[in-house]
Design an enzyme around this catalytic site. Structure first.
Site, PDB file in Angstrom:
ATOM      1  N   CYS A   2       0.861  -1.183   0.000  1.00 60.25           N
ATOM      2  CA  CYS A   2       0.000   0.000   0.000  1.00 60.25           C
ATOM      3  C   CYS A   2       0.896   1.232   0.000  1.00 60.25           C
ATOM      4  CB  CYS A   2      -0.924   0.114   1.206  1.00 60.25           C
ATOM      5  SG  CYS A   2      -2.041  -1.256   1.437  1.00 60.25           S
ATOM      6  N   HIS A 508      15.416 -35.286 -13.768  1.00 60.95           N
ATOM      7  CA  HIS A 508      14.725 -35.884 -12.620  1.00 60.95           C
ATOM      8  C   HIS A 508      13.311 -35.354 -12.486  1.00 60.95           C
ATOM      9  CE1 HIS A 508      18.444 -37.768 -11.469  1.00 60.95           C
ATOM     10  NE2 HIS A 508      19.061 -36.596 -11.565  1.00 60.95           N
TER      11      HIS A 508
END
Ligand code: G6P
Length: 612
Positions: A2, A508
């Protein structure tokens, strides 16, 4: 996150506030709002960006010389008109903007509901403004005292600004863990989450410390005290920042400007720190902790996001150059997992904004366990730069694009210098290699400039892959963190799913994803792992994957295999990240533009993450 802005003086407050909000929009852009004192407290707020607010408020009377404004990154309550800040108290007399989170808002709200308070929104901010009002009314204290009492009770983070219909000449501000800067003009005050909305009006600023409250009164000196009621003397400092540094300067987006600024920002990060003739590195900000750094048995790096990737590069650098083991931790994990820390550990916290809540908390934890904490921050005077024992600023200048670019290369500049310095002092590197690296590092800005020559080619590649659903990024050694960074950049701004992987680890798992639709960006520079990467490229090609290879200029082997190649100049392996990240930044930028994404303000993200 903000952004908050405020003005108190003689000028048109709305114009100043809205312009300021536009400068702070990088902090959040779910909704925006302004409150002005003019007879009563007039509110203008809506869901959406500041441009939506401008439209929403058009045609309405927006006169007034005191007011506050807010651009929101939602925490409590979805982004809608009602939850947008500012929030008024039930009487309508007070209006509050808030950046942060009030963690005990539910219990405070319950006690206020019992007293008959009614709430419009789901926000913790509306709870806080009513809590202040309840103390103000019930205890018959003045408003600054009511704020002080309320802040003593709340738990959490806040940067707040409060206005009161009955006191149009006063603005009350306070902060804890979220940033707040007060600009001091001639009989007038500005306030903002960072200095960028202020510098075109005044360079004299006060960075509030945690738990400080400032009472700003038109035409008077500010009054500063803390929540323990101790009076403080405001330390007004003069900013060096220039206005041009926060404007787009002819570029379509801040991100592109910041990518192209890198030769200069890297130069600025090195300025005065490389003494080529003497053959030394000079890092004044860590001088007091130099011996500790040299003696450290271990370095722990804490950071988030892109800064964490810079930390991974630093792991390779410190281990390689200075032979000291390094652990790189996500600050958010580190802070909650009871880490083992010793007094002779050095913790390095890396942060562009210097405000990231998790990184700040990790620093506090490390300090509480006796470790020495050094910071590598971009924003001067930021919370992290103040919380650390020592450190080095990156001096990249304001980074406005939410996707971090020049901050990354500035961070690795400073971290390379630190690692080189420690290596020299420890004697872990031959003097000849040290000198050669120092020279190469000094030449990096020119080589980054050369990388831009491939921009047209990168645009062609971007056009070809802008509709891809997935991307894989591969790299080995120093290029592995860059693969992670390349994937992050693409995800952040183009919303294409992308994964970064160590090239050899691909087999992998991710190899299962590869088909003729899958673009694979591979950093395949010449260096110790070149042959291995060539094999990885063959593995991708054997599965019909499309290879976009980033290669060293003059490369022959990878060019023969890859579908597309982008050249970068030759450089020492350890300095490759400076160059290999550039085409990846440009690729994600162009793809995002071609997909018509909001490059500087990607959805759901914020530049400065001041919540956990
Ligand atoms: C946010 C930003 C990233 C940044 C990360 C860490 O996620 O969008 O660009 O890398 O925070 O921020 P810091 O300011 O601590 O480097």
């Amino acid at each position: 996150m903000c952004g908050i802005v405020g003005y108190l003086g003689e000028k048109d407050a709305y114009q100043i506030i809205v312009k300021g909000l536009q400068r702070l929009e990088y902090r959040g852009y779910d909704s925006a709002g302004v409150a002005l004192i003019n007879g009563g407290v007039n509110l203008y707020k809506c869901k959406g960006k500041v441009s939506d607010l401008i439209e929403h408020a058009s045609g309405k009377d927006k006169s007034g010389t005191a007011g506050i404004g807010h651009t929101r990154w939602a925490t409590h309550g979805e982004p809608n008109d009602v939850n947008a800040h500012p929030h008024k108290s039930m009487s309508g007399n007070l209006a509050l903007i808030h950046n942060g989170i009030i963690e005990n808002y539910a219990s405070v709200k319950a006690s206020l509901v019992e007293k008959g308070f009614k709430f419009q929104s789901e926000t913790d901010t509306e709870v806080l403004v009513n809590f202040i009002e309840s103390i103000y009314i019930e205890e018959s204290v003045d408003l600054p005292e009511a704020v002080r009492k309320a802040l003593n009770h709340v738990v959490g983070a806040y940067a707040i600004a409060l206005i009161d219909k009955n006191n149009p000449n006063q603005l009350i501000v306070a902060k804890k863990s979220s940033p707040l800067v007060v600009g001091v003009g001639e009989g007038e005050f500005y306030l903002a989450s960072d200095a960028t909305p202020i510098i075109e009006y005044t360079k004299n600023v006060l960075y509030l410390e945690d738990e400080e409250i400032a009472v700003l009164t038109k035409g008077e000196e500010m009054r500063l005290f803390n929540i323990k009621k101790e009076n403080k003397t405001p330390y007004i400092q003069e900013l060096e920042m220039q206005l041009e540094a926060i404007e787009k300067g002819g570029y379509d987006h801040f991100m592109l400007k910041e990518i192209y600024e890198q030769p200069r920002s890297i130069e600025d990060s090195m300025r005065g720190r490389i003494l080529l003739k003497k053959g030394i590195v000079n890092l004044g900000g860590i001088a007091d902790y130099e011996q500790k750094l040299i003696n450290a048995k271990r370095i722990i790096i804490v950071a988030c996001g892109t800064s964490w990737h810079a930390g991974l590069v630093a792991e390779y650098l410190f281990e390689d150059y200075a032979r000291v083991p390094v652990e790189v931790e996500y600050a958010s994990e580190f802070r909650y997992r009871n880490p083992v820390l010793y007094e002779n550990d050095i913790v390095i916290a890396i942060s562009q904004s210097g405000e990231t809540a998790d990184t700040l908390a990790a620093i506090d934890l490390a300090k509480s366990k006796g470790a020495t904490v050094l910071g590598v921050c971009n924003v001067v005077g930021s919370s992290i730069s103040r919380a650390t024992h020592g450190g080095s600023y990156t001096h990249a200048g304001p980074e406005i694009g939410v996707a971090s670019t020049k901050a990354f290369t500035a961070q690795i500049t400073v971290l390379t210098l630190m690692a080189l310095h420690v290596a020299q002092k420890k004697g872990t590197m031959p003097a000849s290699r040290f000198r050669a690296l120092l020279h190469e590092l000094a030449g990096v800005p020119k080589l980054v400039e050369k990388c831009f020559e491939e921009d047209e080619k990168i645009q062609t590649i971007s056009a070809r892959f802008k509709d891809a659903k997935n991307f894989l990024y591969l790299g080995r050694g120093y290029s592995f963190p860059v693969a992670l960074e390349g994937a992050l950049k693409l995800k952040e701004i183009s919303y294409i799913h992308a994964e970064g992987y160590p090239a050899a680890e691909m087999k992998h798992g991710p190899i299962a994803l590869i088909d003729e639709e899958m673009p694979v960006v591979v950093v395949a520079n010449q260096g110790p792992s070149y042959e291995k990467v060539v094999s990885n490229i063959q593995e991708v090609k054997a599965r019909k994957g499309i290879v976009i290879a980033i290669v060293t200029e003059g490369d022959v082997d990878v060019k023969a295999m890859a579908d597309y190649t982008i050249e970068i100049p030759k450089i020492d392996e350890s300095l490759i990240p400076f160059l290999s990240v550039i085409p990846q930044q440009l690729l994600s930028y162009h793809i995002a533009v071609m997909r018509e994404c909001n490059v500087d303000q990607p959805r759901n993200l914020a530049k400065s993450v001041t919540v956990e």
